[in-house]
Write an enzyme that holds these catalytic residues in place. Sequence first.
Site, PDB file in Angstrom:
ATOM      1  N   LEU A  39       0.842  -1.193   0.000  1.00  0.00           N
ATOM      2  CA  LEU A  39       0.000   0.000   0.000  1.00  0.00           C
ATOM      3  C   LEU A  39       0.873   1.238   0.000  1.00  0.00           C
ATOM      4  O   LEU A  39       1.966   1.242   0.574  1.00  0.00           O
ATOM      5  CB  LEU A  39      -0.898   0.023   1.246  1.00  0.00           C
ATOM      6  CG  LEU A  39      -1.948  -1.085   1.397  1.00  0.00           C
ATOM      7  CD1 LEU A  39      -2.667  -0.933   2.733  1.00  0.00           C
ATOM      8  CD2 LEU A  39      -2.938  -1.071   0.245  1.00  0.00           C
ATOM      9  N   ASP A  40       0.378   2.306  -0.636  1.00  0.00           N
ATOM     10  CA  ASP A  40       1.060   3.591  -0.560  1.00  0.00           C
ATOM     11  C   ASP A  40       1.108   4.047   0.899  1.00  0.00           C
ATOM     12  O   ASP A  40       0.280   3.639   1.720  1.00  0.00           O
ATOM     13  CB  ASP A  40       0.312   4.647  -1.385  1.00  0.00           C
ATOM     14  CG  ASP A  40       0.275   4.318  -2.867  1.00  0.00           C
ATOM     15  OD1 ASP A  40       1.167   3.590  -3.336  1.00  0.00           O
ATOM     16  OD2 ASP A  40      -0.663   4.783  -3.542  1.00  0.00           O
ATOM     17  N   ALA A  41       2.044   4.934   1.199  1.00  0.00           N
ATOM     18  CA  ALA A  41       2.222   5.387   2.580  1.00  0.00           C
ATOM     19  C   ALA A  41       0.934   5.945   3.166  1.00  0.00           C
ATOM     20  O   ALA A  41       0.590   5.656   4.321  1.00  0.00           O
ATOM     21  CB  ALA A  41       3.336   6.433   2.643  1.00  0.00           C
TER      22      ALA A  41
END
Length: 206
Positions: A39-41
Amino acid sequence: LNKPKGMPTHPAHGRLNGTLANAFVFRYPTLVFRPVSRLDANTSGIVLIAKNRYVSNLLASEISCGSIKKTYIAILDGIPPEKAGTINAPIARKAGSTIEREVSENGKEAITDYSVLAIGDGHALVEAHPRTGRTHQLRVHFAHIGCPIHGDGIYGRDADDCTGQCLHAERLSFTHPTTKKRIEVFAPPPQEFADLCERYRLTHTF
C-alpha cells in the site's frame, strides 16, 4: 497486518525508520519481511505478509491468477456518473517522474470495478475492486473520471481536513497456502475516515 495511514511499507527516500517493515521485524525478529501486497504510505488497511519464501511464492502465484481479492473504500471529491461501473484505462509512468502515473494508451492494462455506497455534500463514498494491480491504480482511475480521491495532492488536491488520500484497504481474501481454505480478513477504516464520512454526510454503516 493493518497498516496505519502515513506509514510507508518499505524504507525509502531517506526514511529508514517508522515503516511497516521496521514494525514487522521488531514483532517477528526471526522472519524476513515478505509483503505479498503493498500500500502507498497514505493508504491505510490490509497488507498480506508471507512468513517464508515458499509461502511467498505460492501467494505470488495467487496474485498472478487473480485469486487474491481486494476491496477498498474511498472518499471522492465529486460524484461518479454511474452508481456502479468499470474503469478500463491503461496506466503508464508519467514522463519525467519517478512517482506519478497517468492514463496512457501506451500503458499497461488496468481495470477497476466500483460501486457508490453513499453521496453527500459533493462527495461520494465508494467501494472499489481492482482487477489489476498497477501502481496508484485507484488514485489514477478515479482522477481519470473526474472524481479524485479526497486529500490526494498528486492526482487531485490537498485537503485541510486530512493528510493524504482517503483510501483504505478494507477486505482481502485468499486461499490459505497449506490448509487450502478460503480466508477473508476485514479491517475497519481509521477514525479519521469515519469522521470524514460523518462530516460529509456519507451515511454508509461500516
